[in-house]
Scaffold this motif. Structure first.
Motif, PDB file in Angstrom:
ATOM      1  N   UNK A 130      89.730  17.436  -6.104  1.00  0.00           N
ATOM      2  CA  UNK A 130      89.057  16.165  -5.860  1.00  0.00           C
ATOM      3  C   UNK A 130      87.681  16.333  -5.203  1.00  0.00           C
ATOM      4  N   UNK A 131      87.271  17.568  -4.969  1.00  0.00           N
ATOM      5  CA  UNK A 131      85.974  17.835  -4.351  1.00  0.00           C
ATOM      6  C   UNK A 131      84.891  17.892  -5.424  1.00  0.00           C
ATOM      7  N   UNK A 132      83.746  17.297  -5.125  1.00  0.00           N
ATOM      8  CA  UNK A 132      82.583  17.389  -5.998  1.00  0.00           C
ATOM      9  C   UNK A 132      81.507  18.169  -5.251  1.00  0.00           C
ATOM     10  N   UNK A 133      80.981  19.214  -5.861  1.00  0.00           N
ATOM     11  CA  UNK A 133      80.005  20.065  -5.187  1.00  0.00           C
ATOM     12  C   UNK A 133      79.112  20.733  -6.213  1.00  0.00           C
ATOM     13  N   UNK A 134      78.107  21.438  -5.717  1.00  0.00           N
ATOM     14  CA  UNK A 134      77.237  22.241  -6.561  1.00  0.00           C
ATOM     15  C   UNK A 134      77.666  23.702  -6.586  1.00  0.00           C
ATOM     16  N   UNK A 135      78.237  24.163  -5.473  1.00  0.00           N
ATOM     17  CA  UNK A 135      78.720  25.539  -5.356  1.00  0.00           C
ATOM     18  C   UNK A 135      79.500  25.633  -4.053  1.00  0.00           C
ATOM     19  N   UNK A 136      80.156  26.762  -3.852  1.00  0.00           N
ATOM     20  CA  UNK A 136      80.945  26.895  -2.629  1.00  0.00           C
ATOM     21  C   UNK A 136      81.186  28.334  -2.236  1.00  0.00           C
ATOM     22  N   UNK A 137      81.831  28.480  -1.091  1.00  0.00           N
ATOM     23  CA  UNK A 137      82.311  29.771  -0.599  1.00  0.00           C
ATOM     24  C   UNK A 137      83.795  29.607  -0.308  1.00  0.00           C
ATOM     25  N   UNK A 138      84.565  30.580  -0.705  1.00  0.00           N
ATOM     26  CA  UNK A 138      85.981  30.595  -0.354  1.00  0.00           C
ATOM     27  C   UNK A 138      86.207  31.619   0.758  1.00  0.00           C
ATOM     28  N   UNK A 139      86.881  31.189   1.817  1.00  0.00           N
ATOM     29  CA  UNK A 139      87.199  32.063   2.946  1.00  0.00           C
ATOM     30  C   UNK A 139      88.717  32.124   3.042  1.00  0.00           C
ATOM     31  N   UNK A 140      89.279  33.242   2.652  1.00  0.00           N
ATOM     32  CA  UNK A 140      90.739  33.306   2.498  1.00  0.00           C
ATOM     33  C   UNK A 140      91.480  33.481   3.811  1.00  0.00           C
ATOM     34  N   UNK A 141      90.811  33.950   4.869  1.00  0.00           N
ATOM     35  CA  UNK A 141      91.512  34.275   6.113  1.00  0.00           C
ATOM     36  C   UNK A 141      91.670  33.096   7.059  1.00  0.00           C
ATOM     37  N   UNK A 142      91.115  31.935   6.724  1.00  0.00           N
ATOM     38  CA  UNK A 142      91.265  30.764   7.575  1.00  0.00           C
ATOM     39  C   UNK A 142      92.688  30.223   7.475  1.00  0.00           C
ATOM     40  N   UNK A 143      93.226  29.758   8.612  1.00  0.00           N
ATOM     41  CA  UNK A 143      94.590  29.249   8.623  1.00  0.00           C
ATOM     42  C   UNK A 143      94.741  28.032   9.512  1.00  0.00           C
ATOM     43  N   UNK A 144      95.970  27.567   9.663  1.00  0.00           N
ATOM     44  CA  UNK A 144      96.280  26.423  10.520  1.00  0.00           C
ATOM     45  C   UNK A 144      97.528  26.726  11.337  1.00  0.00           C
ATOM     46  N   UNK A 145      97.593  26.099  12.528  1.00  0.00           N
ATOM     47  CA  UNK A 145      98.699  26.340  13.450  1.00  0.00           C
ATOM     48  C   UNK A 145      98.703  25.217  14.477  1.00  0.00           C
ATOM     49  N   UNK A 146      99.782  25.066  15.210  1.00  0.00           N
ATOM     50  CA  UNK A 146      99.799  24.179  16.377  1.00  0.00           C
ATOM     51  C   UNK A 146      99.514  25.013  17.611  1.00  0.00           C
ATOM     52  N   UNK A 147      98.341  24.805  18.216  1.00  0.00           N
ATOM     53  CA  UNK A 147      98.006  25.598  19.399  1.00  0.00           C
ATOM     54  C   UNK A 147      98.810  25.173  20.620  1.00  0.00           C
ATOM     55  N   UNK A 148      99.351  23.967  20.617  1.00  0.00           N
ATOM     56  CA  UNK A 148     100.266  23.597  21.706  1.00  0.00           C
ATOM     57  C   UNK A 148     101.513  24.474  21.663  1.00  0.00           C
ATOM     58  N   UNK A 149     102.010  24.725  20.469  1.00  0.00           N
ATOM     59  CA  UNK A 149     103.177  25.596  20.317  1.00  0.00           C
ATOM     60  C   UNK A 149     102.838  27.023  20.737  1.00  0.00           C
ATOM     61  N   UNK A 150     101.638  27.479  20.379  1.00  0.00           N
ATOM     62  CA  UNK A 150     101.191  28.810  20.808  1.00  0.00           C
ATOM     63  C   UNK A 150     101.148  28.882  22.332  1.00  0.00           C
TER      64      UNK A 150
END
Length: 404
Positions: A130-150
């Motif tokens: 659903x994204x419209x763009x001219x070009x992009x960069x993919x960064x595979x190492x980005x993630x998500x977590x609950x830092x409260x749980x950490x």
């Protein structure tokens, strides 16, 4: 008598307690937190992203610690069964003038040792339809977590090592003694050989209690978010970011899939009239007056007045906020968004109007002060804690600056 007393129970304070316990297993460690729970402020209200380190100046502490921290955070979550997802993200250019900035960001990612990939607009849509763009960069190492749980796990581990963790305990005075500091709090008195100030939004004030002279003042910026309604979450598969303004310390409004499955959109960045001001109506006279009478703030505003006005207008106009999001996903409409929690960033600002761009930690005598540790401090928290634990082994009678 404690060997180390840490002020502040956010992710940096808790990581420091854990790292000190690992490095000095016989040390007596005290951690003081004024709230009734850990990670109540910056840590508990952030976006939950495990950052890669693509944005940060090569060689800076942010770049080095974030790159290492993204790996150590994932490893920590794996070891302790903490929910996380290394889902990757795309950074996209939506205007022709952003293409050179996107290329600069790609080169910076390579300089920082990251796995980054140039992708076409069509490839962006394969990842995020659903994204419209001219070009992009993919960064595979980005993630998500609950830092409260950490943070809960950090606290458990620090306590298991013997650290004394105190909630509901606000520091009122720090008095220098011949062998450290006497600490008066709302919940008793303590003494320690060494103080580590991880007080976040109040770090400059805690430093002043030790008679230190902070090199910068904390100016609070509120980041306001919307959340996609459940029936519209399909619009975002992973994390979607715009090309950031290289002259502004914030990343621009973006889409973040959270670890609980919700999708947040934002944040904008507006001056908060209270250091713990999570609502537009929050106001504290002392906090407001300190900013308004600080020359560094007005010098900052002179440089970024246009950007600041845009952020304020977007704060009060949902239509403008939606327009910013539609640059990334044109399908998003106002009715698809509902307000959700805000966060407040403790941004260190120098008297000359320059924002402190890197982590800033300064040791003065028997105290070490963490003056600037905004994002990506949560990602890099294990590395920061270990660095602080190593730093305090330096002869404490000397002044040592830990910044880039």
């Amino acid at each position: 008598m404690y060997d180390f007393a840490i002020v502040g129970g956010g992710i940096v304070g808790l990581s420091t307690a854990m790292a000190l316990g690992n490095r000095y297993p016989d040390a007596k460690i005290l951690l003081l937190e004024k709230e009734s729970q850990w990670a109540h402020h910056q840590t508990g209200n952030n976006s939950g992203v495990i950052h890669s380190g693509i944005y940060y100046k090569p060689g800076s502490f942010k770049a080095k610690f974030c790159h290492a921290g993204s790996r150590s955070m994932v490893q920590f979550c794996q070891e302790h069964a903490i929910d996380h997802d290394v889902c990757g993200k795309v950074i996209v250019a939506t205007e022709p003038e952003e293409l050179p900035l996107l290329e600069n960001l790609y080169q910076r990612g390579l300089q920082n040792g990251l796995k980054v990939e140039r992708i076409t607009a069509e490839q962006v849509q394969e990842i995020e339809p659903h994204v419209r763009s001219l070009a992009g960069i993919r960064v595979v190492s980005t993630g998500i977590v609950s830092y409260k749980q950490v943070c809960q796990k950090y606290a458990e581990l620090a306590a298991s090592q013997g650290a004394d963790l105190r909630l509901n305990t606000q520091v009122e005075t720090l008095v220098k003694t011949s062998d450290g500091y006497d600490i008066a709090t709302t919940n008793g008195a303590f003494n320690t050989r060494f103080v580590i100030n991880c007080a976040g939004l109040h770090c400059d004030r805690v430093a002043q209690l030790t008679r230190a002279k902070p090199p910068a003042k904390i100016v609070p910026f509120r980041g306001e978010y919307y959340e996609l309604t459940p029936e519209k979450r399909y619009l975002v598969k992973h994390l979607i970011y715009p090309v950031p303004n290289p002259n502004f310390p914030f990343l621009g409004v973006h889409f973040t899939r959270m670890i609980d499955g919700t999708v947040h959109a934002g944040p904008n960045a507006v001056l908060s009239f209270k250091r713990e001001g999570y609502k537009k109506t929050d106001f504290n006279l002392r906090d407001f007056a300190e900013v308004m009478t600080y020359s560094g703030f007005w010098k900052l505003m002179a440089k970024h007045a246009d950007q600041g006005i845009q952020e304020m207008l977007r704060s009060f106009s949902k239509a403008l906020f939606v327009q910013s999001l539609q640059r990334l996903i044109p399908e998003v409409q106002a009715e698809d968004l509902v307000p959700t929690h805000a966060g407040v960033r403790a941004q260190a600002l120098m008297p000359d109007g320059k924002l402190v761009d890197d982590f800033l930690m300064v040791q003065e005598g028997d105290a070490l002060h963490v003056y600037n540790a905004p994002s990506p401090a949560a990602t890099a928290s294990i590395e920061i804690g270990q660095a602080i634990a190593g730093q305090v082994a330096i002869v404490p009678s000397s002044s040592v600056s830990f910044s880039a």
